[in-house]
Design an enzyme around this catalytic site. Structure first.
Site, mmCIF file in Angstrom:
data_model
loop_
_atom_site.group_PDB
_atom_site.id
_atom_site.type_symbol
_atom_site.label_atom_id
_atom_site.label_comp_id
_atom_site.label_asym_id
_atom_site.label_seq_id
_atom_site.Cartn_x
_atom_site.Cartn_y
_atom_site.Cartn_z
ATOM 1 N N HIS A 55 0.829 -1.217 0.000
ATOM 2 C CA HIS A 55 0.000 0.000 0.000
ATOM 3 C C HIS A 55 0.861 1.265 0.000
ATOM 4 O O HIS A 55 0.508 2.278 0.604
ATOM 5 C CB HIS A 55 -0.949 0.013 1.203
ATOM 6 C CG HIS A 55 -1.918 -1.122 1.227
ATOM 7 N ND1 HIS A 55 -3.089 -1.122 0.515
ATOM 8 C CD2 HIS A 55 -1.864 -2.322 1.864
ATOM 9 C CE1 HIS A 55 -3.728 -2.263 0.719
ATOM 10 N NE2 HIS A 55 -2.998 -3.013 1.531
ATOM 11 N N ASN A 127 -10.133 -3.104 2.266
ATOM 12 C CA ASN A 127 -9.843 -3.023 0.832
ATOM 13 C C ASN A 127 -11.116 -2.687 0.071
ATOM 14 O O ASN A 127 -12.190 -2.565 0.656
ATOM 15 C CB ASN A 127 -9.267 -4.354 0.321
ATOM 16 C CG ASN A 127 -7.840 -4.600 0.794
ATOM 17 O OD1 ASN A 127 -7.010 -3.699 0.796
ATOM 18 N ND2 ASN A 127 -7.559 -5.830 1.209
#
Length: 498
Positions: A55, A127
């Protein structure tokens, strides 16, 4: 220029010249005593901190969470009571790409939310998909290695990716979502978010409920094909940042509807699937989504590094009325996320302005690198340990203790190594796709399999077939069309669930 602030060193001394270094004579060498030059270079050398292992590339903004329904029967969390408005920060991200990666690559998107509640910070780290590739944290590091660069070539390896997926059938559900239209949203505003894990809520009667968090985009779903994404990358690598930042600057504030799926605690014993398995969804027919409010993003950060790059989200940040579950991956992340922040940002990362709670903080944490907040936070220099008898020092709060877990089923039922059905839910998802969605799914998978050895391809095709014969046939046809692929001489068998 007398009306302008004075340029100073970090220690506050005025800088006489920011254009020329100090030398011994007009053409002499630079002097070591030019502390302003040394400071400037030294700070420049340290302007970058380690990027997130996963990320790394992200985009974020501030907003508010609005709760519109009565949830008091489920939780005592003050941020989840009807009428409550809570300031928040959201950060979206890609998983595999580095900090300089292009925004419009096919990948899972991170969807992290930090709520600055009156009882402390509450983070939901999820997510844009309701499931993930693994059901046990032991597999996380190896999986991420397959998404990163090969140690010799320093290139992404499709072989490693598909080799791992084909040996881990639990990944099939997430792989199907990733290779579908949802795997390449046009921007953060046009995708859903999910807490993904199973969490819990508990009320003032000591009753616990298992819960799934859903954040449904009010902007609608929009996606790019691989070809459209590649064309856009040729024009800009920052499409998500441009869309999110620019839209908010123009007053176009995106919203997401907040929904909950709720399961009474003891129903977990009777559930026909493991409700704590991160590779599974809860069927909406069994546990419908309940609208409880919305959140809106309406303010950009003033400094990206300070407020987005240094933002630290961890599922270990929770508030009274919110709890965890036996979800093994969640249990692993409770340690992993906070530990990653301590490594990347420093021991006292929670004291950075973007991470600091908006409520009073009192504890016995002391010393360590970057203790920049004035010493211990107990409020009394004599109270640097606990228990103590110092008047007015922080004390524990037994009234916010969670009720005990009451799962009474056979522990073997939650054994994640044997007897898992990794095909029914991918099959159900595949059956929801129309002809166009299936065709794009087949094409996207075939494109991602370019150059992968036949043995690995056949192993993965066997998993597709177990999900649905048409799934395997469609991918095989796309492989032949794109790569001239024929059936390999290897007779591959699907890997058994671990």
């Amino acid at each position: 220029m007398s009306d302008r602030p004075r340029l100073t060193t970090t220690a506050g001394a005025p800088v006489p010249s920011n254009q020329y270094s100090l030398t011994a004579g007009a053409r002499g060498p630079i002097l070591l005593e030019d502390y302003q030059l040394m400071e400037k270079i030294a700070h420049h050398n340290r302007e970058r901190i380690p990027e997130r292992i996963v990320h790394a590339k992200g985009w974020g903004a501030y907003g508010e969470l609005h709760i519109t329904e009565d949830l008091s029967r489920y939780t005592i969390a003050k941020a989840l009571q009807k009428g409550k408005v809570t300031p928040m920060l959201a950060r979206f991200s890609t998983v595999a790409g580095e900090l300089g990666a292009a925004d419009h690559e096919r990948d899972v998107r991170g969807f992290s939310l930090k709520f600055y509640t009156e009882e402390g910070n509450w983070d939901l780290v999820g997510n844009n998909t309701p499931v993930f590739f693994i059901r046990d944290p032991m597999k996380f590091a190896d999986f991420i290695h397959t998404q990163k660069r090969h140690p010799k070539t320093n290139l992404r390896s499709a072989t490693a990716m598909w080799d791992w997926w084909s040996l881990s059938p639990e990944s099939l559900h997430q792989v199907t979502i990733l290779m579908s239209d949802r795997g390449l949203p046009i921007d953060p505003m046009h995708m859903n978010g999910y807490g993904s894990h199973t969490y819990s809520l508990w009320n003032d009667r000591g009753e616990r409920y298992w819960v799934k968090f859903h954040f449904k985009t009010q902007q609608g779903h929009k996606f790019f094909t691989n070809e459209e994404g590649e064309a856009l990358i040729g024009k800009t690598r920052e499409g998500y940042q441009e869309a999110l930042f620019g839209g908010i600057e123009r007053g176009e504030f995106p919203r997401w509807t907040v929904q909950l799926q709720i399961m009474p605690e003891l129903e977990a014993d009777k559930c026909p699937f493991d409700p704590f398995d991160l590779t599974k969804v809860w069927p909406h027919s069994m546990y419908p989504c309940i609208d409880v409010g919305y959140f809106e993003l309406n303010r950009n950060a003033e400094n990206y590094f300070a407020e987005i790059e240094q933002a630290a989200f961890s599922p270990s940040n929770k508030v009274p009325g919110v709890g965890y579950s036996p979800d093994r991956v969640l249990q692993g992340r409770l340690f992993a996320y906070a530990d990653a922040h301590r490594y990347r940002l420093g021991t006292h990362y929670e004291a950075l302005p973007v991470n600091a709670p908006k409520c009073p903080v009192h504890n016995y944490v002391k010393d360590g690198a970057m203790n920049f907040f004035g010493g211990i936070t107990s409020g009394n220099p004599d109270a640097y340990y606990e228990p103590n008898s110092v008047a007015g020092s922080p004390a524990e709060v037994p009234t916010v203790a969670e009720p005990p877990l009451r799962i009474t089923g056979d522990a073997s039922r939650y054994n994640h190594r044997e007897g898992n059905d990794d095909y029914s839910q991918p099959r159900a998802l595949f059956n929801l796709f129309d002809a166009g969605q299936k065709a794009r799914l087949f094409s996207n998978i075939a494109a991602a399999m370019g150059g992968v050895p036949g043995e690995i391809v056949e192993r993965q095709l066997a998993h597709f077939k177990l999900a649905h014969p048409d799934y395997e046939a469609g991918v095989r046809a796309a492989l032949e069309k794109q790569h001239g692929y024929k059936v390999d001489t290897v007779s591959a068998q699907p890997a058994a669930a671990e």
